[in-house]
Design an enzyme around this catalytic site. Sequence first.
Site, PDB file in Angstrom:
ATOM      1  N   GLY A 664       0.688  -0.873  -0.060  1.00  0.00           N
ATOM      2  CA  GLY A 664       0.728  -0.408   0.377  1.00  0.00           C
ATOM      3  C   GLY A 664       0.666   1.026  -0.166  1.00  0.00           C
ATOM      4  O   GLY A 664      -0.068   2.082   0.640  1.00  0.00           O
ATOM      5  N   ASP A 678       3.763  11.616  -9.341  1.00  0.00           N
ATOM      6  CA  ASP A 678       3.410  12.498  -8.404  1.00  0.00           C
ATOM      7  C   ASP A 678       4.291  13.478  -7.357  1.00  0.00           C
ATOM      8  O   ASP A 678       3.766  13.900  -6.912  1.00  0.00           O
ATOM      9  CB  ASP A 678       3.868  10.365  -6.872  1.00  0.00           C
ATOM     10  CG  ASP A 678       2.493  10.944  -5.959  1.00  0.00           C
ATOM     11  OD1 ASP A 678       1.666  11.354  -5.865  1.00  0.00           O
ATOM     12  OD2 ASP A 678       3.673  10.334  -4.082  1.00  0.00           O
ATOM     13  N   LYS A 682       3.715  16.943  -5.729  1.00  0.00           N
ATOM     14  CA  LYS A 682       4.214  17.351  -4.672  1.00  0.00           C
ATOM     15  C   LYS A 682       4.762  18.962  -4.467  1.00  0.00           C
ATOM     16  O   LYS A 682       5.142  19.399  -4.039  1.00  0.00           O
ATOM     17  CB  LYS A 682       4.586  16.117  -3.565  1.00  0.00           C
ATOM     18  CG  LYS A 682       3.322  15.319  -3.324  1.00  0.00           C
ATOM     19  CD  LYS A 682       4.490  13.723  -2.837  1.00  0.00           C
ATOM     20  CE  LYS A 682       3.618  12.873  -2.641  1.00  0.00           C
ATOM     21  NZ  LYS A 682       4.472  11.333  -1.732  1.00  0.00           N
ATOM     22  N   GLY A 797       1.951   4.844   3.047  1.00  0.00           N
ATOM     23  CA  GLY A 797       1.147   4.589   4.448  1.00  0.00           C
ATOM     24  C   GLY A 797      -0.405   5.039   4.693  1.00  0.00           C
ATOM     25  O   GLY A 797      -0.408   6.595   4.507  1.00  0.00           O
TER      26      GLY A 797
END
Length: 815
Positions: A664, A678, A682, A797
């Site tokens: 995950g 990604d 950010k 997570g």
Amino acid sequence: MKVLKFGGTSVANAENIKKVQAIVASESEEKKMAVVVSALGGVTDLLLKTADLAVKQDESYKDTLQHIEDRHLETIQQLIPITSQSAIISKVKQHLNQLETLYEGLYLLGEITPRTSDKIVSYGELLSSYIISEFFKVAGLDAALKDSRDLIKTNKHFGKAQVNFKLTNTNCYFYLKGAKHQVTVLPGFVASTVEGETTTLGRGGSDYTAAIIAGAVDAKTLEIWTDVSGMYTANPKVVKQAKAIAKISYEEAMELSHFGAKVLYPPTVQPVLEKKIPIHIKNTFQPHEVGTLIVQEDFKEELPVKGISNVDKIALLTLEGVGMVGIPGISKRLFEVLSQEEISVVLITQASSEHSICLGINAAETEKAECAVNEAFAYEISLNKIKPVIIESGLSIIALVGDQMKSHQGLSGKMFSTLGKNNVNIRAIAQGASERNISAVIDEKDVNKALNVLHERFFEEQTKQLNLFVTGVGNVGEKFLAQINQQKKFLKERLKLNIRVVALSNSKKMVFNESGISLSNWQEELAEGEAASLDGFFEKVKSCNLRNSVFVDNTANDVVAATYHKYLKNSIAVVTCNKIAAASDYQNYQLLKKLAFNYNVPFLFETNVGAGLPIIDTLKNLIASGDRIHTIKAVLSGSLNFVFNNFDNDHNFHDVVQQAKVEGYTEPDPKIDLSGVDVARKILILARESGYQIDMEDIENIPFLPQESLDAPSVPEFFETLKTHDTHFNNIYEQATEKGARLKYVATFENGKAKVGLEEIPADHPFYNLEGKDNIVLFYTDRYQEQPLLIKGAGAGADVTASGIFADIIRVGSN
Ligand code: ADP
Ligand code: ASP
Ligand code: MG
């Protein structure tokens, strides 16, 4: 002597009437009592409905009449022993036959007069008082029935007759003084003219009957027994946190009931006020609860606001025009015409310019009012000096009431800012000269929310209710719900936050529950929900119209992100871990920030960068305290960090990425992480939050993936390419290891420019020892020039992301 009144619910059926009897019996030491009763709950409405059907020549009036008959007969059968039933039933049937004849008349004529209507509804109380008095006798009370129509005399204003107090007081006084029985049962609501025609005192008028009798006989107390434990700080059916008010002054009680606290019929206070007879409101179903005492007292040390009430079905009538300025007598004429038409004015506001007068009236009377006022000012209207009356309907009045409000400043400010913050639009405001109330006219659809937020503000200051509408219950969503469930008690006790999850949705189903979805069992509730739709979800959130609403997006979905503006525009906060909105084109990002600002509602996305780490919040605090960001250097991908920390000679690249996905740590599509998209999002968000205008295409992305991987059309195919290009990845690893360096995927923002890419980090660099899935951010600012401000910790997570969302929710709570 004591006067007791039992309302409709208290006498709705045999079971309740037994409770009434027990209460009366418990007063055995009382020498004399007058017991006033309402019709069996709902019967007045049924009588009126039957009349309406008969007038419309709808045969089904016979069914409702039958229903009325059944309810009474059933009550008798359950209360009275069989041996005594027949006489009582035959008397009741007599009444019902008369009623039937009246309805037949209506059916034939096709019309009804106020006089006949009063005659018809009077049967509700006549029947109930008869049955109750007979039951009192069989239950051993020393009781007798007296028809209030013999005692209470009124004018001929059918429907809401005015009492002739001189006659009435004498009648009541002499009759009850001479009464031979301990308990006299009387029907509430009904009265008669001097000629003996039946009249009524207005809907809810049984309270008034009891007060008239109490005043006339100078009773010791007047007890109003109803279905709630007193007069509450707000209608307990709407505001769950409302509490019974222990003591309240006559004036406050009058004001609250005038503005809609139905528990007491507004004129009730008047007959007992002069003699200072205390009114005690009690609950038939919880007789031991203290209830509310209405007395003449000065409660100086009490809270300034005693209660909040609301009147629905209000219309605003506005008269305006240049011809009104400085002309005396316009208001006088306006009020005169309304009074001639017997239209009562609930609220008045006039702007100081005299350019317009605005009145609140009952919506049912708008047509009559509009015609009458336009006619009265026809001349001025024809000269364009005054405009034809403007009517707005679908409104309600909410009022704050309290004797001590006059000696407290800032209450109206508090009231209006609270309403404003919750997106409740105020149409008109009025404050009585006594300063005992401040009232506002608002949209009917906002009443529920307005009452609750005002109640929270004035009576529960300490706790704040947050209503969450959560979409996305996957990895993160599930953890998030579990965390709320676990922390609920703590939040309530320590942070005074009451968190309620009102809605849940995944891509298939959605479920709404205004009293809160059970967090230990939400899966089941959701499984039974309706088919999910984004529009449907939004419309439902909007129509719930709850205070402190928060839309929580736990998805990574672009279509969900495209709905944020709708929520913000409705003053609904948005909390999201979905990066798509904050990383979308600058214009959209800017628009969302602006909406949040204009509608004074939080738009929070802390988890977009570094999961639960307080990165954006720290950035905001730096800027708010006057610092300026020059450079940001960061390792922002927990997923890439995990991958490069685990990738070595013993583990091939493909397997490590696969493991990261399973655990995950990656986006559902790992390419988004590995291609650097990604991380680019950010750093884009951090640059924007630092105050720079920058778009995705301004970010330099130096890829380490082979072109074939970048082009892979699906997730499985992407994984295939990782296998085929094994050597490519091994080479990258070898090169770094040879130099004693480690591989880190680094984002940099410097001199207004941003870039992302894989870097070989030497052993003396702060990034070198970054372990596992940790993130690190270095902020170089005016204040932190040499030694950067460093934030480091687990940055990926489901657990930490969920706790980051949770932290945002708490930020909304303290907003
Ligand atoms: P009854 O039939 O006993 O006369 P009502 O229905 O007329 O009873 O009045 C009681 C109801 O008034 C309560 O059930 C409640 O819904 C409503 N109500 C509205 N505002 C208030 C308030 N401030 N305090 C208590 N009850 C209120
Ligand atoms: N039964 C009447 C009504 O429903 C009077 C009352 O209950 O107070 O309005
Ligand atoms: Mg009532």
